[in-house]
Write a protein that holds these residues in place. Structure first.
Motif, mmCIF file in Angstrom:
data_model
loop_
_atom_site.group_PDB
_atom_site.id
_atom_site.type_symbol
_atom_site.label_atom_id
_atom_site.label_comp_id
_atom_site.label_asym_id
_atom_site.label_seq_id
_atom_site.Cartn_x
_atom_site.Cartn_y
_atom_site.Cartn_z
ATOM 1 N N LEU A 71 0.814 -1.212 0.000
ATOM 2 C CA LEU A 71 0.000 0.000 0.000
ATOM 3 C C LEU A 71 0.851 1.267 0.000
ATOM 4 O O LEU A 71 0.477 2.273 -0.614
ATOM 5 N N ARG A 72 1.978 1.231 0.672
ATOM 6 C CA ARG A 72 2.844 2.419 0.725
ATOM 7 C C ARG A 72 3.363 2.761 -0.664
ATOM 8 O O ARG A 72 3.301 3.916 -1.106
ATOM 9 N N LEU A 73 3.875 1.767 -1.366
ATOM 10 C CA LEU A 73 4.408 2.001 -2.707
ATOM 11 C C LEU A 73 3.294 2.377 -3.682
ATOM 12 O O LEU A 73 3.463 3.270 -4.523
ATOM 13 N N ALA A 74 2.162 1.685 -3.574
ATOM 14 C CA ALA A 74 1.045 1.971 -4.486
ATOM 15 C C ALA A 74 0.497 3.379 -4.254
ATOM 16 O O ALA A 74 0.151 4.090 -5.216
ATOM 17 N N HIS A 75 0.413 3.793 -3.011
ATOM 18 C CA HIS A 75 -0.089 5.140 -2.703
ATOM 19 C C HIS A 75 0.788 6.199 -3.365
ATOM 20 O O HIS A 75 0.274 7.164 -3.949
ATOM 21 N N ARG A 76 2.083 6.014 -3.276
ATOM 22 C CA ARG A 76 2.994 7.008 -3.845
ATOM 23 C C ARG A 76 2.809 7.125 -5.351
ATOM 24 O O ARG A 76 2.849 8.226 -5.920
ATOM 25 N N ILE A 77 2.601 6.007 -6.026
ATOM 26 C CA ILE A 77 2.398 6.037 -7.480
ATOM 27 C C ILE A 77 1.058 6.700 -7.825
ATOM 28 O O ILE A 77 0.992 7.592 -8.678
ATOM 29 N N VAL A 80 14.335 6.037 -6.791
ATOM 30 C CA VAL A 80 14.613 7.130 -7.717
ATOM 31 C C VAL A 80 13.288 7.584 -8.307
ATOM 32 O O VAL A 80 12.364 6.782 -8.494
ATOM 33 N N VAL A 81 13.177 8.858 -8.606
ATOM 34 C CA VAL A 81 11.891 9.423 -9.031
ATOM 35 C C VAL A 81 11.350 8.744 -10.283
ATOM 36 O O VAL A 81 10.138 8.665 -10.491
ATOM 37 N N THR A 82 12.228 8.193 -11.131
ATOM 38 C CA THR A 82 11.774 7.506 -12.333
ATOM 39 C C THR A 82 11.263 6.097 -12.060
ATOM 40 O O THR A 82 10.729 5.444 -12.964
ATOM 41 N N GLY A 83 11.406 5.616 -10.831
ATOM 42 C CA GLY A 83 10.996 4.258 -10.510
ATOM 43 C C GLY A 83 12.153 3.296 -10.396
ATOM 44 O O GLY A 83 11.964 2.145 -9.975
ATOM 45 N N ARG A 84 13.345 3.744 -10.779
ATOM 46 C CA ARG A 84 14.518 2.893 -10.568
ATOM 47 C C ARG A 84 14.742 2.668 -9.073
ATOM 48 O O ARG A 84 14.320 3.450 -8.242
ATOM 49 N N TRP A 85 15.456 1.590 -8.771
ATOM 50 C CA TRP A 85 15.771 1.305 -7.383
ATOM 51 C C TRP A 85 16.986 2.098 -6.932
ATOM 52 O O TRP A 85 17.842 2.491 -7.730
ATOM 53 N N ALA A 86 17.043 2.318 -5.628
ATOM 54 C CA ALA A 86 18.222 2.886 -4.990
ATOM 55 C C ALA A 86 18.679 1.894 -3.917
ATOM 56 O O ALA A 86 18.116 0.805 -3.777
ATOM 57 N N GLY A 146 2.172 4.493 -16.148
ATOM 58 C CA GLY A 146 1.440 5.486 -15.363
ATOM 59 C C GLY A 146 2.175 6.167 -14.239
ATOM 60 O O GLY A 146 1.546 6.852 -13.424
ATOM 61 N N ARG A 147 3.490 6.033 -14.143
ATOM 62 C CA ARG A 147 4.227 6.780 -13.128
ATOM 63 C C ARG A 147 4.505 8.175 -13.686
ATOM 64 O O ARG A 147 5.085 8.313 -14.771
ATOM 65 N N SER A 148 4.110 9.217 -12.956
ATOM 66 C CA SER A 148 4.232 10.583 -13.454
ATOM 67 C C SER A 148 5.389 11.320 -12.801
ATOM 68 O O SER A 148 5.759 11.061 -11.652
ATOM 69 N N SER A 149 5.918 12.249 -13.539
ATOM 70 C CA SER A 149 7.037 13.059 -13.054
ATOM 71 C C SER A 149 6.537 14.104 -12.072
ATOM 72 O O SER A 149 5.365 14.504 -12.102
ATOM 73 N N PRO A 150 7.400 14.585 -11.193
ATOM 74 C CA PRO A 150 7.005 15.693 -10.314
ATOM 75 C C PRO A 150 6.970 16.999 -11.100
ATOM 76 O O PRO A 150 7.557 17.113 -12.180
ATOM 77 N N LEU A 151 6.291 17.967 -10.558
ATOM 78 C CA LEU A 151 6.320 19.310 -11.135
ATOM 79 C C LEU A 151 7.634 19.989 -10.765
ATOM 80 O O LEU A 151 8.232 19.669 -9.728
#
Length: 564
Positions: A63-69, A282-288, A417-422
């Motif tokens: 739920l945490r990861l899904a909420h962020r997306i 990472v903001v693009t969805g890559r792992w850190a 469907g992952r969107s970039s920040p403003l």
């Protein structure tokens, strides 16, 4: 079946309406339907204890990861989007190292007053289901959430199993390169020797510390070397006696600080390196990675990554993943054909671009494509881009439009469907400053520079983010396929491999577009075949029957260094 794990204030846990002590959760999960999709607030919080009890979960919804997306996706409409951040927006991942170092923390009981802060998983799941159902692309978002959650399971499993690592081999590598392990506070012999050479070349005092960039730059300036920074590319262009020892010192110092003896003591235990991955870090969805530097293991230390006796590694990475993803997103059949090669089995895409007549050399094809995806407009990249745009207009137009959207301050979105920040306040201040009555040329130039910079970010976001989605689907498919291979009869003595992976091939390393599987040697060929089948499946999941291929470079070796 979608049981939700709900922590209770008294330290118990509620699962599908049934309240049990937290310590009994592994038995509850083990006895449930194998196809259940377990829903919880944070995979890192619950899954380590299940694995420690030998229980593997096939599917989950984090739920945490899904909420962020969903909260950020332009494809979805989140209720009250302008509301201030709530508990789900600020919920951090549970540190996996805490579960390893403090077994009692596997199922931490809430402290006084903590129950009031616990977000409600049941209510959040209902909101998320409604948001996805009412979105512009529910199928894509469901795939993205499933892949992200599967990645979270895989990340915890890789931490649990660990990457096989021989500390004595690592120590021997460091000794070979740096000299014997020094006493605390001293430099290794090779670095000490290079430090003396650097001081001599600069005619600097013995007090000069090469580890201090500020002091080193001052000494370089006094010696008239001509360097304005310590960047490698700038130093390599200069002709001075200090350049050669300085470049070697920088390289060895990086090895010492990133993967030296202190790293070995901190991160390798019982023959395993356990990195704590940050899924979607990472903001693009890559792992850190939150520690250990798993995403950057230098070649020199890979000799220490050795499979257990009777086991081996299957190492695979995707060839030219991002340009292939771009071709599929843009619907560019010409570029996709360049990646298939004359035999139709998948080829070097850059060689295919050369064969198409777009550019004369593979190096120019690579430089040009990287420029297209990352916004390079100068040098060789800038010279090649017009030719690539003529040969592959759909692909180049796709990233150009993403860049223009970023320059306008708009959001861009990946394929699933992952969107970039403003852009932030600084960007907006620069843009508004250019339209003031008293704005000068400098203000206009600054605004233009900020706009182009953000355009380069959004240009790459759509490609890198979608490539990360392909990699997540690949990882999830590999994970499922490896488990289906079952237990090897020749590896029943699992050695250091923990349950539930004893005798089974399992993932032990992942970075962007590369995976490492630790497998019983007799299953290596089957594993390699499944890894390749998973790549094809990931392509179909994202892009259907569009004719783009995702070929892999696959190697089987007992040592990671031999596979790379």
């Amino acid at each position: 079946m979608q049981p939700v794990v709900v922590p209770e204030p008294d330290g118990s846990v509620r699962v599908a309406g049934r309240r049990v002590p937290r310590g009994e959760l592994p038995s509850v999960v083990a006895s449930a339907d194998a196809g259940a999709r377990w829903t919880w607030d944070d995979t890192n919080r619950w899954y380590p204890a299940l694995l420690a009890a030998g229980v593997r979960v096939e599917r989950a919804h984090d739920l945490r990861l899904a909420h962020r997306i969903l909260r950020r996706s332009a494809l979805a409409s989140w209720p009250e989007p302008d509301a201030p951040p709530g508990p789900w927006d600020t919920l951090p991942p549970t540190p996996l190292t805490a579960a390893r170092d403090e077994p009692a923390m596997l199922f931490p009981a809430p402290g006084p007053g903590d129950d009031a802060l616990e977000p409600d998983p049941v209510a959040e799941l209902a909101v998320q289901d409604a948001v996805v159902a009412g979105s512009a692309a529910p199928g894509r978002l469901r795939l993205l959430l499933a892949a992200e959650s599967a990645g979270a399971l895989a990340a915890v499993e890789m931490f649990h199993a660990g990457l096989p690592w021989l500390a004595d081999v690592h120590d021997a590598v460091l000794t070979e390169i740096l000299g014997p392990r020094p006493r605390p506070g001293e430099r290794p012999a090779r670095l000490d020797e290079l430090a003396h050479r650097i001081r001599a070349a600069l005619d600097a005092p013995a007090s000069l510390n090469p580890d201090s960039p500020r002091d080193l730059l001052r000494a370089i300036e006094r010696a008239g070397v001509g360097a304005r920074s310590l960047r490698k590319w700038e130093l390599e262009r200069l002709d001075h006696p200090v350049i050669e020892p300085l470049l070697e010192y920088k390289s060895l110092y990086r090895l010492l600080t990133a993967n030296g003896w202190a790293w070995l003591d901190a991160w390798v235990r019982d023959g395993r390196f356990r990195s704590e991955y940050v899924v979607g870090g990472v903001v693009t969805g890559r792992w850190a990675s939150s520690g250990g530097g798993a995403l950057q293991l230098p070649k020199s230390v890979r000799r220490a990554v050795v499979a257990d006796p009777g086991w081996t590694f299957v190492v695979a990475d995707a060839a030219q993943l991002e340009p292939r993803v771009l071709a599929a997103m843009a619907g560019d059949e010409v570029m996709a054909a360049a990646g298939r090669g004359p035999d139709g089995r998948g080829a070097d895409m850059y060689a295919g671009i050369v064969a198409s007549g777009a550019v004369p050399t593979r190096e120019l094809a690579k430089v040009g494509m990287l420029g297209a995806m990352y916004g390079g407009t100068t040098g060789s990249s800038g010279q090649v881009l017009p030719r690539l745009a003529k040969a592959f207009p759909r692909s180049l137009a796709f990233v150009d439009e993403a860049a223009r959207a970023g320059e306008r301050g708009e959001i861009v979105t990946t394929h699933l469907g992952r969107s970039s920040p403003l852009p932030g306040a600084t960007w907006h201040e620069a843009q508004s400053g250019a339209y003031q009555d008293d704005a000068g040329d400098d203000d206009v130039a600054k605004a233009r520079s900020y706009a182009r910079s953000w355009g380069r970010f959004t240009r790459n976001f759509v490609v890198q983010g979608t490539a990360a989605e392909w990699a997540l689907c690949w990882l999830a498919s590999i994970r499922r396929r490896l488990w289906a291979l079952g237990v090897s009869s020749s590896a029943l003595d699992a050695g250091a491999v923990p349950a539930p992976f004893a005798g089974r091939p399992h993932l032990v390393f992942f970075v962007h577009d590369e995976i490492v599987v630790h497998t019983p040697a007799d299953l290596a060929d089957a594993v390699a075949a499944e890894v390749e089948a998973a790549a094809a499946e990931a392509g179909r999941l994202l892009f259907g029957d569009f004719p783009v291929q995702f070929p892999l470079s696959v190697a089987v070796a007992r040592t990671y260094a031999d596979a790379k």
